[in-house]
Design an enzyme around this catalytic site. Sequence first.
Site, short mmCIF file in Angstrom:
data_model
loop_
_atom_site.label_atom_id
_atom_site.label_comp_id
_atom_site.label_asym_id
_atom_site.label_seq_id
_atom_site.Cartn_x
_atom_site.Cartn_y
_atom_site.Cartn_z
N ALA A 168 0.81 -1.22 0.00
CA ALA A 168 0.00 0.00 0.00
C ALA A 168 0.84 1.27 0.00
CB ALA A 168 -0.94 0.00 1.19
N THR A 169 2.04 1.21 0.58
CA THR A 169 2.91 2.40 0.54
C THR A 169 3.21 2.74 -0.91
OG1 THR A 169 3.87 1.80 2.67
CG2 THR A 169 5.15 3.32 1.30
N GLN A 218 -7.01 -0.38 5.27
CA GLN A 218 -7.60 -0.91 6.51
C GLN A 218 -9.08 -1.26 6.33
OE1 GLN A 218 -6.10 -1.86 9.19
NE2 GLN A 218 -4.10 -0.86 9.04
N SER A 267 -3.46 -3.52 0.26
CA SER A 267 -2.27 -4.33 0.50
C SER A 267 -2.68 -5.75 0.90
CB SER A 267 -1.50 -3.69 1.66
OG SER A 267 -0.20 -4.19 1.74
N HIS A 286 -1.01 -8.01 2.74
CA HIS A 286 -0.65 -8.55 4.07
C HIS A 286 -1.61 -8.13 5.17
CE1 HIS A 286 1.35 -5.09 6.18
NE2 HIS A 286 1.51 -4.65 4.95
N THR A 294 9.72 -8.21 -14.02
CA THR A 294 9.09 -9.54 -14.01
C THR A 294 7.96 -9.58 -12.99
OG1 THR A 294 11.24 -10.48 -14.55
CG2 THR A 294 9.57 -12.00 -13.71
N CYS A 320 3.62 1.56 12.04
CA CYS A 320 4.50 2.35 11.19
C CYS A 320 4.94 3.65 11.85
CB CYS A 320 3.82 2.66 9.87
SG CYS A 320 3.15 1.22 9.10
N1 PMP Z 1 -2.11 2.69 4.51
C1 PMP Z 1 -2.68 2.25 5.64
C2 PMP Z 1 -4.02 2.81 6.04
C3 PMP Z 1 -2.04 1.29 6.42
O1 PMP Z 1 -2.62 0.86 7.54
C4 PMP Z 1 -0.78 0.78 6.00
C5 PMP Z 1 -0.05 -0.27 6.80
N2 PMP Z 1 0.14 0.04 8.13
C6 PMP Z 1 -0.23 1.29 4.82
C7 PMP Z 1 -0.92 2.23 4.10
C8 PMP Z 1 1.11 0.79 4.31
O2 PMP Z 1 0.93 -0.50 3.82
P1 PMP Z 1 2.12 -1.45 3.37
O3 PMP Z 1 2.70 -1.99 4.64
O4 PMP Z 1 1.48 -2.50 2.54
O5 PMP Z 1 3.08 -0.63 2.60
#
Ligand code: PMP
Length: 380
Positions: free
Chosen positions: A69-70, A179, A197, A199, A234, A320
Amino acid sequence: MIYLDYSATTPVSYDVLESYIRATKDFPGNPNSLHSLGVKSKTLMASAKKQISDIFNVLESEIIFTGGATMSNNLAIIGTCLANMKYGNHLIVSKLEHPSVYKICNYLESIGFEISYVDNDQDGLIDFNDLKRKMRPDTILVSICAVNSEVGTRQPLKMLRQIIKKENNNTIFHSDMTQALGKVSISLHDVDIASASAHKIYGPKGIGLLYKNSRVNITPLLYGSGPDIFNPGTPPVPLIVAFSKAIRLATNDIDKRENFVRRLNTILVDELSKIEGVIINQTKISIPHILNISLKNIKPETFIHALEDYEIYLSTNTACSSGELSTAVMAIFQDKKRASSTIRISLSHLTTTDELYKFIATFKKVYTRLSTLKTPTDLD
Ligand code: PMP
């Protein structure tokens, strides 16, 4: 072990892992290769992508894979800005975004973009009037997360979209749905672009997606070989297959799972609110999977490490931004002490009531011990 940090990351589901292993073993070819092994991998990847686009009722070409997601947020926000500079340099974001969004905004500000932060009310709901007021003819992007990662506040995206488009039909609406996906039902049709994302939904780490409506233009951030202009190189076929499986599993039975988690949340709130010195940071629009609390007498890091001795795992604000002031608690409750002493308990449909009661009992025991030990701090 009692894991209550599902919003930081989730364990990979067995079925998802099995899909990953099968795709790794049986589909070794590079989907960009011309030979039959490559074609086999390409076909598998295409069918995984089709399954995702069918679930969300969007076009296959509207799904872009990323590393998480980042990366999706980077591509969404920077990519939109670069592609739409001729229309303006103004962006609006909420005060409830993930740190990755603020870091992107800081970068964009440093290269000349202007950022406005839209207000929210005391429940964390976006202030519609403030949004209207902040919209301008040169607003190229509005980014508002579907569900906040710290307090779990959920926004009415459809309504926000209507406000945005009424004020400026050219403004692109992005939502970080990381989320929300797999926890509550979402519609990609409420937005122009969305991040997610794997995970966070019992899928593997290292893969995310960006939904981009076909009418929206964004500039790629990465350059390289292969047919995917937004994610060259790839393609990670096993990760894509596993992500597709995780989305299918996470979107099945979503209401049933949400109701179960709501029952867990009610038990937790009932019990924790009886403890003196514990403040519940939950609002009317918080989803039940995320329960944020502030501790009056104990440093959150101390408390989290003390729980670790009992193999109980949870986070301070978000995984994070551990140790920092909670931006969401600050934006909603406007109280610095409360925002500097937060703990996030995140629940899942995998959480059992037995685990929850054990957690509550251990919480009370550890809280009592640490409160009596404590020397007064600035959190009093
Ligand atoms: N956006 C939100 C709302 C998140 O909760 C997170 C993960 N904590 C992220 C972005 C970043 O996701 P990723 O770890 O997949 O880069």
